[in-house]
Design an enzyme around this catalytic site. Structure first.
Site, PDB file in Angstrom:
ATOM      1  N   LYS A 117       1.021  -1.372   0.034  1.00  0.00           N
ATOM      2  CA  LYS A 117      -0.020   0.130   0.113  1.00  0.00           C
ATOM      3  C   LYS A 117       0.910   1.243  -0.161  1.00  0.00           C
ATOM      4  O   LYS A 117       0.740   2.218  -0.843  1.00  0.00           O
ATOM      5  CB  LYS A 117      -1.001  -0.109   1.221  1.00  0.00           C
ATOM      6  N   ASP A 135      -6.473   0.349   0.743  1.00  0.00           N
ATOM      7  CA  ASP A 135      -6.323   0.278   2.065  1.00  0.00           C
ATOM      8  C   ASP A 135      -7.844  -0.239   2.719  1.00  0.00           C
ATOM      9  O   ASP A 135      -8.415  -0.586   1.491  1.00  0.00           O
ATOM     10  CB  ASP A 135      -5.986   1.316   2.856  1.00  0.00           C
TER      11      ASP A 135
END
Ligand code: SF4
Length: 241
Positions: A117, A135
């Site tokens: 991420k 996320d």
């Protein structure tokens, strides 16, 4: 068939600001995103001016002790672990990349505290590489919309990379994090104020606006404005190196 670019652009009109951790250069961005794991962006943006004033470059961060770094980030959870990661990250960047942040996924995820991420945010925002940072917000919202049917953020990332056109990939994280934070909440979503309600496959839509709808919308706008003010101060503030 879902018109993904149209939906992303509609959301961008509602949420025009960049992501809260788009901090203008790779050093600031990788540090900001790494610190924001499981921590509210507001808390991270509050400590970053002090952190970057003390350590304005990757090189300065690399020679700091873990205790010195901890002292600048001890207002957030897991600060000791995060300080150790920042120290390791900076040392590796100096040793291997001359103090620069590397620009490939493979190299980025080798840095301590950097997962896919964080790496995807850095790649998309700092290097213009097509990538999608997923996320919990992006995972939840894209499943509710019906774009993907996945159980984990990792699988969502793979599925989204296969369906989102490259030229609008960067918008995915920007707009879905904000939609998830202010509108498509984890519990009861605020579908009554959602700009993409007509394009959403979620079966349990919450379409009735509460009595305090105006106050909720105004509060979200205030929170977003405050985040953007803080982001700009970190990205373009006086401590910029
Ligand atoms: S309509 Fe509701 S469930 Fe669908 S994306 Fe909007 S807020 Fe989320």
């Amino acid at each position: 068939m879902t018109d993904i670019p149209r939906i992303l652009k509609a959301l961008k009109r509602r949420f025009p600001n960049p992501g809260a951790m788009e901090l203008g250069d790779p050093y600031r961005t990788v540090v900001g995103v790494a610190l924001s794991a499981r921590t509210r962006d507001e808390q991270v943006l509050k400590l970053l001016p002090g952190l970057f004033a003390a350590f304005p470059t990757m090189k300065a961060l690399s020679v700091a002790t873990v205790a010195e770094i901890s002292g600048k980030i001890d207002t957030i959870g897991m600060f000791r672990q995060k300080a150790r990661n920042l120290s390791g990250l900076a040392k590796l960047c100096v040793e291997r990349y001359g103090g620069l942040v590397p620009s490939t996924m493979e190299e980025l995820v080798e840095l301590p505290g950097v997962g896919r991420k964080t790496a995807s945010v850095v790649l998309a925002c700092c290097f213009g590489t097509p990538s999608i940072a997923v996320d919990t917000h992006v995972h939840r919202v894209t499943n509710r919309l019906g774009w993907v049917k996945t159980k984990t953020p990792e699988k969502t990332e793979t599925a989204l990379l296969a369906i989102v056109p490259t030229k609008v990939m960067r918008l995915v994280n920007q707009v879905f994090v904000k939609l998830g934070r202010y509108v498509c909440l984890p519990g009861k979503p605020r579908c009554w104020t959602c700009p993409v309600q007509a394009d959403c496959a979620f079966k349990k839509k919450n379409l009735v606006a509460p009595k305090d709808a105006d106050a909720i919308v105004a509060d979200a706008a205030r929170r977003e404005e405050s985040l953007e003010t803080s982001r700009l101060a970190v990205a373009y503030g006086k401590h910029r190196s």
